[in-house]
Enzyme design. Structure first.
Site, PDB file in Angstrom:
ATOM      1  N   THR A 147      -3.608  -8.278  -0.190  1.00 57.72           N
ATOM      2  CA  THR A 147      -4.524  -8.242  -1.328  1.00 57.72           C
ATOM      3  C   THR A 147      -3.862  -8.803  -2.567  1.00 57.72           C
ATOM      4  O   THR A 147      -2.641  -8.665  -2.754  1.00 57.72           O
ATOM      5  CB  THR A 147      -4.994  -6.794  -1.623  1.00 57.72           C
ATOM      6  OG1 THR A 147      -5.739  -6.764  -2.850  1.00 57.72           O
ATOM      7  CG2 THR A 147      -3.818  -5.841  -1.765  1.00 57.72           C
ATOM      8  N   SER A 182      -2.698   1.426  -7.003  1.00 56.78           N
ATOM      9  CA  SER A 182      -3.321   2.520  -6.245  1.00 56.78           C
ATOM     10  C   SER A 182      -2.521   2.756  -4.982  1.00 56.78           C
ATOM     11  O   SER A 182      -1.712   1.917  -4.565  1.00 56.78           O
ATOM     12  CB  SER A 182      -4.774   2.180  -5.883  1.00 56.78           C
ATOM     13  OG  SER A 182      -4.818   1.281  -4.773  1.00 56.78           O
ATOM     14  N   TYR A 184      -3.716   2.733  -2.048  1.00 58.68           N
ATOM     15  CA  TYR A 184      -4.116   1.697  -1.091  1.00 58.68           C
ATOM     16  C   TYR A 184      -3.371   0.396  -1.354  1.00 58.68           C
ATOM     17  O   TYR A 184      -2.784  -0.195  -0.444  1.00 58.68           O
ATOM     18  CB  TYR A 184      -5.627   1.436  -1.152  1.00 58.68           C
ATOM     19  CG  TYR A 184      -5.957   0.036  -0.671  1.00 58.68           C
ATOM     20  CD1 TYR A 184      -5.787  -0.305   0.670  1.00 58.68           C
ATOM     21  CD2 TYR A 184      -6.353  -0.967  -1.569  1.00 58.68           C
ATOM     22  CE1 TYR A 184      -6.021  -1.608   1.106  1.00 58.68           C
ATOM     23  CE2 TYR A 184      -6.594  -2.252  -1.132  1.00 58.68           C
ATOM     24  CZ  TYR A 184      -6.424  -2.571   0.204  1.00 58.68           C
ATOM     25  OH  TYR A 184      -6.635  -3.853   0.635  1.00 58.68           O
ATOM     26  N   HIS A 185      -3.427  -0.093  -2.594  1.00 53.62           N
ATOM     27  CA  HIS A 185      -2.807  -1.380  -2.896  1.00 53.62           C
ATOM     28  C   HIS A 185      -1.311  -1.365  -2.587  1.00 53.62           C
ATOM     29  O   HIS A 185      -0.742  -2.382  -2.189  1.00 53.62           O
ATOM     30  CB  HIS A 185      -3.049  -1.762  -4.360  1.00 53.62           C
ATOM     31  CG  HIS A 185      -4.453  -2.192  -4.639  1.00 53.62           C
ATOM     32  ND1 HIS A 185      -5.376  -1.368  -5.237  1.00 53.62           N
ATOM     33  CD2 HIS A 185      -5.098  -3.350  -4.373  1.00 53.62           C
ATOM     34  CE1 HIS A 185      -6.531  -2.006  -5.344  1.00 53.62           C
ATOM     35  NE2 HIS A 185      -6.390  -3.208  -4.829  1.00 53.62           N
ATOM     36  N   LYS A 188      -0.352  -2.440   0.877  1.00 58.15           N
ATOM     37  CA  LYS A 188      -0.279  -3.880   1.106  1.00 58.15           C
ATOM     38  C   LYS A 188       1.000  -4.468   0.520  1.00 58.15           C
ATOM     39  O   LYS A 188       1.529  -5.459   1.033  1.00 58.15           O
ATOM     40  CB  LYS A 188      -1.516  -4.560   0.532  1.00 58.15           C
ATOM     41  CG  LYS A 188      -2.806  -4.180   1.260  1.00 58.15           C
ATOM     42  CD  LYS A 188      -2.717  -4.499   2.742  1.00 58.15           C
ATOM     43  CE  LYS A 188      -4.011  -4.272   3.480  1.00 58.15           C
ATOM     44  NZ  LYS A 188      -3.934  -4.677   4.904  1.00 58.15           N
TER      45      LYS A 188
END
Length: 389
Positions: A147, A182, A184-185, A188
């Protein structure tokens, strides 16, 4: 030749697998555990577009596109035994890894979901990379959608991959630092680092596709039959900003912009994102890079207020009276940040193809007006709700 597409039931994975299968006689194998459907149900929402089950999708691919080289295996990639069986039995020459828990807001709900997101995403990627090493398959091209969120929001133009660091008069190229915002980020960011290490240690050819915020309801392959549609999430947790704004417009809600909304975010249409992944997957083994290559899968940066105003303008074509309202920003963010991001490698990959943002929004409305009742029935999901622990 075998091409494995993980997350093959997902928003990007399904149309990507379908496009690849249409363009090659090689076998294309999808794998998924259907968790995305469960996560969205968990937050009390649904896809605006009805999603056929995987057997119906495959049947439609055969009937509509004469695709007979596309198949599916159900499996959880966090389970090492699943990976071992996939690699031993199918021996993929290329892996397109789109499987992940992709929502920053979902990962921020509580510690349980943050832990789940990090375990799910990191374990799956590590299992695949180590599986290739342990099964003596290090020639397999590993392509992952990470991302652009790994870059954060720096004040300088974002490079396509690395960065130049200078200290005491000496300069060198180094991996871009993890500036994710975050849980989530950050998965990645860790994946990017793990892929770099796997390339260094195992010599696996890797394409790190740093995908921007994706918008859209259709690609060429999904238009001809509703059974081929991909999902469209519009809730607070899984609906990205463009999708939420379009769904709000269809439901008669004002499009809400926090503060000035002049900050720019990177975007790419679903059509362009699928095309980039398909091009990478179908690159001849003799022509593809044997190193680690980063692609910024971005069309351009767009401000939040431009998104809202474009949606209002296009909404007029569908007799939608879309109001744009500004509210005090509850977030601590620069409302005027002008993101710049390089994307030369990615633009070359898709040969300059680009769906304009206005075209993408028009396409979204063409789809969503058919499912207005579904959106209105779940309009309370536009805002975050209280979820059980």
């Amino acid at each position: 030749m075998v091409i494995l597409v993980t997350g093959g039931d997902g928003y990007i994975g399904w149309p990507t697998g379908l496009r690849i299968a249409r363009r090659t006689d090689d076998r294309v194998l999808l794998v998924d555990n259907f968790a995305r459907r469960e996560w969205v149900e968990d937050v009390g929402s649904v896809s605006a577009t009805p999603i056929a089950d995987i057997d119906e999708r495959l049947q439609a691919a055969r009937e509509v596109h004469d695709v007979h080289n596309l198949s599916f295996v159900e499996g959880d990639l966090t389970d090492r035994a699943v990976i071992d069986e996939l690699l031993a039995v199918h021996k993929p020459d290329t892996i397109v890894h789109t499987a992940a828990q992709p929502s920053a807001p979902y990962s921020q709900i509580n510690g349980e979901r943050a832990n789940y997101t990090q375990h799910n995403n990191l374990q799956a990627t590590r299992n695949l990379l180590w599986g290739l090493e342990e099964h003596d398959m290090t020639d397999t091209h590993f392509i992952e959608t990470t991302t652009t969120g790994v870059y954060g929001a720096p004040e300088f133009p974002i490079p396509e991959g690395g960065a130049t660091m200078e200290n005491q008069g000496e300069r060198d190229e180094v991996p871009f630092p993890a500036m994710a915002g975050s849980w989530y980020h950050l998965t990645k960011s860790h994946d990017a680092a793990n892929m770099r290490l796997a390339h260094q240690q195992f010599d696996i050819p890797i394409s790190d596709v740093r995908t921007a915020i994706v918008y859209g309801t259709e690609v060429e392959e999904t238009r001809e039959d509703d059974r081929l549609k991909t999902r469209f999430d519009f809730d607070y947790y899984f609906g990205t900003v463009t999708h939420r704004f379009c769904a709000q417009a269809v439901a008669g809600y004002p499009v809400t912009v926090y503060g000035k909304g002049e900050q720019r975010k990177p975007f790419v249409s679903l059509e362009d994102a699928v095309e980039g992944l398909a091009q990478l997957a179908l690159t001849d083994p003799n022509d593809r890079p044997d190193n680690l290559t980063v692609y910024n899968q971005v069309a351009r940066a767009i401000s939040i207020v431009e998104i809202a105003n474009t949606i209002a303008d296009v909404g007029d074509e569908f007799d939608l009276d879309v109001a744009v309202e500004h509210f005090e920003n509850p977030r601590d963010e620069d409302e005027t940040h002008k993101m710049e991001i390089e994307n030369d490698r990615y633009a070359d990959l898709i040969d300059g193809q680009s769906v304009t943002f206005e075209e993408g929004v028009r396409d979204i409305f063409k789809t969503l007006v058919r499912y207005q009742e579904t959106i209105e029935a779940h309009e309370d999901r536009f805002l975050p709700g209280v979820l059980e622990e």
